[in-house]
Design an enzyme around this catalytic site. Sequence first.
Site, short mmCIF file in Angstrom:
data_model
loop_
_atom_site.label_atom_id
_atom_site.label_comp_id
_atom_site.label_asym_id
_atom_site.label_seq_id
_atom_site.Cartn_x
_atom_site.Cartn_y
_atom_site.Cartn_z
CB SER A 53 -0.94 0.00 1.21
OG SER A 53 -0.17 -0.11 2.39
CG HIS A 93 -1.01 3.60 5.29
ND1 HIS A 93 -2.32 3.23 5.37
CD2 HIS A 93 -0.40 2.64 4.56
CE1 HIS A 93 -2.50 2.08 4.72
NE2 HIS A 93 -1.33 1.72 4.22
CG ASP A 120 -5.15 4.54 6.09
OD1 ASP A 120 -4.05 4.76 6.63
OD2 ASP A 120 -5.27 4.02 4.97
#
Lengths: 179, 193
Positions: A53, A93, A120
């Site tokens: 990701s 992230h 998210d």
Amino acid sequence: MESFKALARMNPRQLAQQILNVFMVVTSAVMLWKGLGLVTNTESPIVVVLSGSMEPAFFRGDILFLNNPATDPITTGDIVVFKIKGQDIPIVHRVVRAHTKGSDETQSVLTKGDNNKVDDRGLYPRGQLWISRKEILGKVIGLVPWAGFMTIAMNDYPSLKVALVGILGLIALVSREDE
Amino acid sequence: MSKSKNGDSGEPVKVFKWDGVAVKNALDDAIREVMTKKLPYTENFNLMDGRLLICGLAVGIAMFALAWDFIYPFPKSKPILIGCVGGYFFLMGILTLYTTFKEKGIFVVVMQKDPAGLDPDSRWEVASKMKKFDDMYEVTVRLIDGKSGASRETDFKRSVADFIDENGVICQDIIENQIMKMHSSLTAAKKDK
């Protein structure tokens, strides 16, 4: 094999020393790990990237080094590692929005994987739109590409983990130090 | 070459003759056999117990740290962790000091009772040294007199090939010869005093 016969010939004290030697290999590694965590102020100072990701910044199997200085504010653009309540696996992230509010400077942060289409919020628990400073384990300060491939392999094939630990344990048990 | 008895079961001891550490440890064990079984002395475990204690303590502290960290997750466990990690590596330092300065390569200590039963026991210490990838096995036998505290020692430096046959079997009788010679010479010197 002779090494195992040598084990059988040992008196109780020698055997105890051998067993302690095995333990000390493990405890030394664990203590080094905990020590590193203390220095970086985070519970997992080294993590392996498990998903894609964050491509092209990080790929599966990369090793990341984390730091968590207490006084460092989180700013947009930082790559952070956080754990959502109730989940065991940390997520790495990027911070896309950060708000600081109030006299005690509580931070609310929104994250998104570079390679994901949406932020998210879908990962956060129901009703939670932001994550707090407390849920953030640290910021990424270093990277070693590919070095975590063993962890990925052991995650995908758990029997590898058992085999590796078993083999290492046996080797440590029969190898005698210079006494 | 005679295959001699060794080990508790009476089987000859065999080692992988190219493994230096295994060879040295097997030779040390053979000498221990002589000092405790052939000679009428009792083994003194204090030196070994000291090392076991340090290691045991270190492992105990590490286990405690792990358990505490599990029950009270980071960062609540921080102070205890700092103490335990610090303590663990401090003990590792102590262990190194102990092995280097106290143990000094001594692998067996035996006590010799005074035949008259009057004087305190005399102590025999045997230490060995063998460099990595070297075949020279150096052994020092030291006798510390129970009464005077004076110590006398003798040593030998021989190739391990002198004590092992082509199949890797330890020749207990050759070891015994060597050690008994050193034992007699030290005992005689003591009597000469």
